[in-house]
Design a protein around this motif. Structure first.
Motif: not given
Lengths: 228, 228
Positions: A77, A224, B79, B99, B134, B137-138, B141
């Motif tokens: 993406q 992740p 994402y 965001y 998730l 967590e991302y 990261w």
DNA sequence: TGAATAGTGTCTATTAGACATTATAAC
DNA sequence: GTTATAATGTCTAATAGACACTATTCA
């Protein structure tokens, strides 16, 4: 109240092929010609509305298959674009989730091409519809960044390859020459390559050792989100 | 056929505040309690449907303001999530553009807090709704990666600050101690800091020189998308 | 004066880049 | 043998990390 926002998925597709005049390997990307307003006649990224029964990445993969007939070796993406001024008329509000993909053009020598689908050299593009010029510029920036700290370059190559072939991919993407000795050391130090034990002969020089990539290492480290 | 996909925008918000027991600075994030099914009663990222007359980043900023009462010092798209199995029932298909934002919690000492909005230590979260665990967590990261090669840490600080204060931010985000001497050299070599000429006195030690960031340098290099 | 942190100096290990040298095939 | 590229070696500059040392303020 019905949601007035239309959601589309488009894909920036990259392949390596020789430049039409210099014959040096350069990045190519397929575009589709718009057959209706707005921006009728201009070239645009392949894509379309998100199907009700498919995920975002699946939609990107479908677009890619329909446009090029190829299977992506890498798909990630890029960004979601959704500012209000993307389309010339405010009539249709569009949010686009963009993916970028790497394919091996050799498989079908650029695959399907028709009046409304054509491959272009990524640095010599025609006028593009909407904000697609910005999107393509961003995709190129991401690719050129990522090739320096991941092993996505492998997506342009076959199962096994020589270090010279891998270096040629890096040079084509980064648009600059790399020292063979230093390139070799860097790649070997990363521990991502495994020698197959075979050699590529045929040139009028010493045969080159063939390598393959360690399959247990991801093409790119997305933390992740690995494999999403 | 009407598009059956609902588009929402959510935001992962980070602030630095002392840990409730250790008093060391750690990352906190505000969550909202879901007041209806699915996942009723669980905690979730603040967000909501995209308004017809706002861009994606504007929607994220609005969410942030409504949840914390604060203005983001840094805001970046994380994402777009859109797999088919995000919600327990396939009844409502949801695509979320996420965001992430950095705020200065000191301004309002974590701002608004109520029964349905609460700040949590980012590494000690309750059970979250949907795929929000998730996503968080991302986001963590990304933040921990980006603090190492950009100057986003500045978003947690005021106009001017000492090197020790900047180092404390890095240490809190990265969760490890950094050598003061090497940290100083690295930061000064980057050329992003400008000494204000003033000093912070008050500690029982030598006064610390105050710095501010060079405003002409972006907080993070997002290539062609600068400022989007 | 002592405690505490600001700020500087220095040593070592690692890495990137430039470039020289040797190896081995095709012709 | 000549030529071309594979593969290795070596030197230097830049950088990261560990750690010793000096500077300056407050109690």
């Amino acid at each position: 109240m019905a949601d007035p926002v239309t959601l589309a998925v488009s894909t920036v597709i990259f392949a390596l092929r020789p430049h039409p005049t210099t014959r040096l390997p350069v990045l190519w990307t397929p575009l589709v010609r718009r057959i209706r307003a707005p921006h009728q006649g201009k070239w645009a990224l392949p894509g379309g509305p998100l199907g009700a029964d498919e995920g975002l990445a699946a939609a990107a993969g479908r677009t890619l298959r329909e446009t090029t007939g190829l299977t992506p070796r890498y798909l990630e993406q890029l960004y979601a674009f959704g500012s209000l001024d993307r389309a010339p008329s405010a009539a249709e509000r569009m949010v686009s989730v963009i993916y970028w993909a790497l394919v091996r053009a050799e498989e079908a020598d650029a695959g399907i091409e028709s009046v409304n689908v054509r491959w272009f050299v990524a640095d010599e593009l025609p006028e593009l519809a909407f904000d697609h010029a910005l999107i393509l510029e961003y995709a190129l920036w991401r690719l050129r960044n990522k090739v320096e700290y991941s092993r996505i370059a492998a997506a342009f190559l076959g199962e096994s390859f020589t270090l010279a072939e891998l270096r040629a991919v890096h040079e084509a993407v980064l648009q600059r020459r790399l020292d063979p000795a230093n390139f070799r050391r860097q790649i070997e130090a990363s521990g991502r390559l495994v020698p197959t034990g075979e050699f590529r002969t045929g040139g009028r020089h010493r045969p080159a050792r063939l390598f393959r990539h360690d399959e247990s290492i991801e093409l790119a480290d997305n933390g992740p989100l690995t494999g999403l």
